[in-house]
Design a protein around this motif. Structure first.
Motif, short mmCIF file in Angstrom:
data_model
loop_
_atom_site.label_atom_id
_atom_site.label_comp_id
_atom_site.label_asym_id
_atom_site.label_seq_id
_atom_site.Cartn_x
_atom_site.Cartn_y
_atom_site.Cartn_z
N LEU A 66 -4.84 9.56 91.92
CA LEU A 66 -3.60 8.86 91.63
C LEU A 66 -3.08 8.25 92.93
O LEU A 66 -2.52 8.95 93.78
N PRO A 67 -3.23 6.93 93.10
CA PRO A 67 -2.68 6.28 94.30
C PRO A 67 -1.15 6.27 94.25
O PRO A 67 -0.54 6.54 93.21
N PRO A 68 -0.50 5.96 95.37
CA PRO A 68 0.97 5.94 95.39
C PRO A 68 1.56 4.99 94.35
O PRO A 68 1.12 3.84 94.22
N ALA A 69 2.53 5.50 93.57
CA ALA A 69 3.28 4.70 92.60
C ALA A 69 2.41 4.10 91.49
O ALA A 69 2.86 3.22 90.76
N ALA A 70 1.17 4.57 91.34
CA ALA A 70 0.30 4.04 90.30
C ALA A 70 0.76 4.50 88.92
O ALA A 70 1.34 5.58 88.76
N ALA A 71 0.48 3.69 87.92
CA ALA A 71 0.89 4.00 86.55
C ALA A 71 -0.10 4.91 85.84
O ALA A 71 0.23 5.49 84.81
N LYS A 72 -1.30 5.03 86.38
CA LYS A 72 -2.29 5.91 85.77
C LYS A 72 -3.31 6.36 86.80
O LYS A 72 -3.49 5.73 87.85
N TRP A 73 -3.96 7.48 86.49
CA TRP A 73 -5.02 8.01 87.34
C TRP A 73 -6.28 7.16 87.16
O TRP A 73 -6.56 6.65 86.07
N ARG A 74 -7.05 7.07 88.22
CA ARG A 74 -8.33 6.38 88.12
C ARG A 74 -9.45 7.38 88.37
O ARG A 74 -9.30 8.34 89.12
N ARG A 75 -10.59 7.13 87.74
CA ARG A 75 -11.71 8.06 87.87
C ARG A 75 -12.49 7.77 89.14
O ARG A 75 -12.81 6.61 89.45
N LEU A 76 -12.82 8.84 89.87
CA LEU A 76 -13.67 8.77 91.04
C LEU A 76 -15.09 9.17 90.66
O LEU A 76 -15.31 9.73 89.57
N PRO A 77 -16.06 8.94 91.52
CA PRO A 77 -17.39 9.53 91.28
C PRO A 77 -17.25 11.05 91.15
O PRO A 77 -16.40 11.68 91.78
N ASP A 78 -18.10 11.63 90.32
CA ASP A 78 -18.05 13.08 90.11
C ASP A 78 -18.27 13.83 91.42
O ASP A 78 -18.98 13.36 92.32
N VAL A 79 -17.67 15.01 91.51
CA VAL A 79 -17.90 15.86 92.68
C VAL A 79 -19.37 16.23 92.72
O VAL A 79 -19.94 16.69 91.72
N PRO A 80 -20.06 16.03 93.85
CA PRO A 80 -21.50 16.33 93.91
C PRO A 80 -21.78 17.81 93.65
O PRO A 80 -20.95 18.68 93.89
N GLY A 81 -22.99 18.05 93.15
CA GLY A 81 -23.41 19.43 92.90
C GLY A 81 -24.22 19.57 91.64
O GLY A 81 -24.90 20.58 91.46
N GLY A 82 -24.15 18.57 90.75
CA GLY A 82 -25.02 18.58 89.58
C GLY A 82 -24.54 19.40 88.40
O GLY A 82 -25.20 19.44 87.37
N ALA A 83 -23.40 20.09 88.52
CA ALA A 83 -22.90 20.90 87.42
C ALA A 83 -21.39 21.01 87.52
O ALA A 83 -20.81 20.90 88.61
N GLY A 84 -20.75 21.23 86.36
CA GLY A 84 -19.32 21.46 86.36
C GLY A 84 -18.98 22.78 87.01
O GLY A 84 -19.77 23.72 87.01
N ARG A 85 -17.78 22.86 87.60
CA ARG A 85 -17.36 24.08 88.29
C ARG A 85 -15.91 24.39 87.98
O ARG A 85 -15.10 23.49 87.73
N LEU A 86 -15.61 25.67 88.06
CA LEU A 86 -14.24 26.16 87.92
C LEU A 86 -13.81 26.79 89.25
O LEU A 86 -14.63 27.17 90.07
N ALA A 87 -12.49 26.95 89.38
CA ALA A 87 -11.92 27.77 90.46
C ALA A 87 -12.31 27.30 91.85
O ALA A 87 -12.41 28.10 92.78
#
Length: 345
Positions: A66-87
């Motif tokens: 979310l950039p400053p004063a933006a009206a919506k979030w934008r998607r970034l490239p996925d966090v590297p690692g090849g799998a979803g993570r929690l915590a």
């Protein structure tokens, strides 16, 4: 791991000093959050976490900005690692967002702590892989110190808690071991740092009997003072516990309240739970709306007005222009949410 005041909701206008904060495009909980100040203002990110299905299939590596004063979030490239993570944990420092660990969940419910560390540059939409954690941890407390260092305080490693306080030097890229966490180590705790004062509360400890291991709420707060000239030395002491029961996965940060340095805590649950929101005791966990602060100069707890909505399952509290932002999480009924709460004491 584990198997066994005013609160304003998204789309409500805030005072002129702060723009409204929109909700995320998708519901997510247990997401790492961070803020970073760049030339054009304050940027927020939400990284990884658990989607609304709340099963092992619903872990994600998605990243939002979310950039400053933006009206919506934008998607970034996925966090590297090849799998979803929690915590996982995230810290904004020196124009970058540092991302630490987390854990993966397999179909057989086995969980593995991830050693990966990355620096995210939201200006370039790029990640740089850094030296991995010496001991991979998740459900830790990550704290930035002196504009250079990041502490990872206690947390979970694969099959148990560790008492380590791991220290990353962002200038040299090296890891060090700081003074260990005293007493029983924990995961799912929360805390903050202001000046040279660390305050960390609660979480979950392991209680072992001859027949089984049990996960118990840890009703304990510790204060740690970083020694001048040596960030590896921390003088830990047990401090008075905050009013009320121990709470799990609160949102917390170091801040200034009415000109006094403070550590602010919000939300959480008094019934520790597995990633799906069901307690280790088999009961569904409920969120809290409580807010309180430790005032470091006067050495006392101060109760604050409650959040307008109870919320739990957080990895941080973002402070900017007098408001405190909670991104995503779980609501009553273990409902994963996309909403953002912007709290003003």
């Amino acid at each position: 791991m584990r198997q066994s005041c005013l609160a304003l909701l998204l789309a409500v206008a805030l005072p002129t000093a702060a723009a409204p904060v929109p909700g995320l495009p998708v519901a997510v909980s247990n997401n790492a959050v961070a803020g970073v100040v760049l030339d054009d203002g304050f940027h927020m990110v939400s990284l990884m976490g658990l989607l609304e299905g709340r099963t092992w299939r619903d872990t994600t590596s998605t990243a939002w900005h979310l950039p400053p004063a933006a009206a919506k979030w934008r998607r970034l490239p996925d966090v590297p690692g090849g799998a979803g993570r929690l915590a996982g944990a995230a810290v904004g420092l020196g124009g970058l967002v540092y991302i630490f660990g987390g854990y993966t969940v397999a179909e057989d419910h086995s969980e593995v702590s991830v050693p990966l560390v990355h620096a995210l540059d939201v200006r370039q939409d790029s990640y740089v892989e850094l030296a991995p954690m010496p001991v991979p941890v998740d459900d830790t407390v990550a704290l930035a110190y002196a504009g250079r260092y990041i502490y990872l305080v206690s947390g979970w490693h694969d099959s148990g808690n560790v008492n380590l306080v791991q220290l990353y030097d962002t200038e040299t890229g090296q890891w060090h071991q700081a003074t260990p966490w005293p007493g029983a180590p924990v995961f799912g705790h929360a805390g903050g740092i202001v000046d040279d004062q660390i305050v960390v509360c609660d979480g979950v400890r392991i209680e072992t009997t001859r027949k089984q291991r049990r996960f118990r709420a840890a009703k304990r707060c510790l204060s740690g003072r970083v020694r001048a000239g040596d960030p590896r030395r921390i003088d830990w002491v047990v401090m008075p516990h905050h009013p009320g029961p121990a709470l799990y996965r609160m949102a917390a940060t170091g801040t200034q309240l009415d000109g006094e340095p403070a550590i602010l805590f919000a939300g959480g649950s008094d019934n520790p739970y597995n990633y799906n929101g069901i307690g280790y005791d088999g009961r569904p966990s409920s969120p809290s709306s409580r807010v309180f602060a430790w005032l470091t100069d006067t050495g006392r707890w101060q109760k604050k007005p409650s959040l307008s909505v109870a919320t739990m399952d957080h990895r941080g509290l973002l402070a900017h222009q007098g408001q405190y932002v909670i991104v995503g999480g779980m609501r009553e009924g273990q409902a994963v949410t996309a909403a953002v709460v912007a709290y003003q004491p």
